[in-house]
Scaffold this active site. Structure first.
Site, PDB file in Angstrom:
ATOM      1  N   ASN A  86       0.800  -1.226   0.000  1.00 37.83           N
ATOM      2  CA  ASN A  86       0.000   0.000   0.000  1.00 37.83           C
ATOM      3  C   ASN A  86       0.833   1.277   0.000  1.00 37.83           C
ATOM      4  OD1 ASN A  86      -1.691  -2.041   2.204  1.00 37.83           O
ATOM      5  ND2 ASN A  86      -2.646  -1.425   0.272  1.00 37.83           N
ATOM      6  N   ILE A  93       1.157   6.982   0.184  1.00 40.89           N
ATOM      7  CA  ILE A  93       0.426   6.014   0.998  1.00 40.89           C
ATOM      8  C   ILE A  93      -1.003   5.887   0.490  1.00 40.89           C
ATOM      9  CG2 ILE A  93      -0.355   5.437   3.322  1.00 40.89           C
ATOM     10  CD1 ILE A  93       1.916   7.190   4.401  1.00 40.89           C
ATOM     11  N   CYS A  94      -1.437   4.654   0.343  1.00 43.92           N
ATOM     12  CA  CYS A  94      -2.817   4.398  -0.061  1.00 43.92           C
ATOM     13  C   CYS A  94      -3.540   3.702   1.085  1.00 43.92           C
ATOM     14  CB  CYS A  94      -2.856   3.522  -1.318  1.00 43.92           C
ATOM     15  SG  CYS A  94      -4.537   3.088  -1.850  1.00 43.92           S
ATOM     16  N   VAL A  95      -4.436   4.437   1.734  1.00 48.27           N
ATOM     17  CA  VAL A  95      -5.242   3.872   2.811  1.00 48.27           C
ATOM     18  C   VAL A  95      -6.582   4.593   2.796  1.00 48.27           C
ATOM     19  CG1 VAL A  95      -4.328   5.479   4.548  1.00 48.27           C
ATOM     20  CG2 VAL A  95      -5.244   3.264   5.271  1.00 48.27           C
ATOM     21  N   LEU A 128      -0.614  -0.223  -4.271  1.00 48.99           N
ATOM     22  CA  LEU A 128       0.095   0.749  -5.112  1.00 48.99           C
ATOM     23  C   LEU A 128       1.391   0.154  -5.626  1.00 48.99           C
ATOM     24  CD1 LEU A 128      -0.348   4.167  -3.238  1.00 48.99           C
ATOM     25  CD2 LEU A 128      -1.512   3.367  -5.300  1.00 48.99           C
TER      26      LEU A 128
END
Length: 249
Positions: A86, A93-95, A128
């Site tokens: 992620n 950052i992918c959250v 990602l």
């Protein structure tokens, strides 16, 4: 209190309060780096959770706040390189908390805790980093090996190197040297030897002259006295001979 033209005064006041609270009571494994001059960039050091491939690592991240924060979520980036599904290779950052699940009531503490939890439980479905996401789904051991490798190279905690042994050794040597100097100066025997040596150097010539005195003709007084004593009887004999000659006449 810091001011920033990119943020409204009420937001600045709220951020100042949150940052003070994070500094005084930090979340487990998270240390926020406060910059009172700029609240639009929040930095934090996140410790790798135990039992994960990120254990023993320290990862620096950054939250960027826009002018309409907190209505819009901050953007998160990892500045330390990390192998994680992620987290993109660029550090983004992918959250969901920073996207569709964002709520203006969520504070910085909540965001930082979510990011650290992401190191414990990644979400490969919204990856990602596709390579990391694929390895996590197909071969966890290989994924963990890559993650540990990145951690060891880029995020390993620096070990504290103390020089106490070297310092102690140097101090001991210095003390011994000083003790030897003190003994050599204070010991009576050493002082006597030093005085004797100094005296011999200072008065060596006079001592040699005294030892050579018996062979010096100028000081041979007994010899002169002996010669004078030998001359007295000779003169007396001459006087007696003259008296006898006068008697015969």
């Amino acid at each position: 209190m810091a001011t920033n033209e990119n943020l409204p005064p009420n937001v600045i006041r709220q951020l100042a309060k949150e940052l003070k609270n994070l500094d005084e009571s930090p979340p487990e494994g998270i240390k926020v780096i406060v910059n009172d001059d700029d609240f639009t960039a929040i930095f934090a050091d996140i410790e790798g959770p135990a039992g994960t491939p990120y254990e023993n690592g320290v990862f620096r991240m950054k939250l960027l706040l826009s002018r309409d924060f907190p209505q819009s979520p901050p953007k998160g980036f990892f500045l330390t390189k990390i192998f994680h599904p992620n987290i993109a290779t660029s550090g983004e950052i992918c959250v969901n908390t920073l996207k569709k699940d964002w709520n203006p009531s969520l504070g910085l503490r909540h965001v930082l805790l979510v990011v650290r939890c992401l190191l414990i439980e990644p979400f490969p479905e919204s990856a990602l980093n596709e390579q990391a996401g694929k390895l996590l789904l197909e071969n966890y051991e290989e994924y963990a090996r890559h993650a540990r490798l990145y951690t060891g190279i880029h995020a390993l905690k620096p070990k504290n190197k103390t020089k106490s042994g070297a310092i102690s050794e140097s101090t001991t040597a210095l003390n011994v040297d000083q003790s030897n100097n003190a003994v050599s100066k204070n010991t009576p025997l050493a002082s006597a030897a030093l005085s004797s040596s100094t005296a011999n150097k200072a008065f060596g010539t006079n001592l040699q002259d005294q030892n050579a005195a018996p062979s010096d003709p100028a000081l041979a007084v007994p010899k002169k006295d002996g010669q004078l004593a030998a001359k007295v009887p000779v003169e007396k004999k001459k006087i007696d001979a003259r008296k006898k000659s006068l008697k015969r006449l």
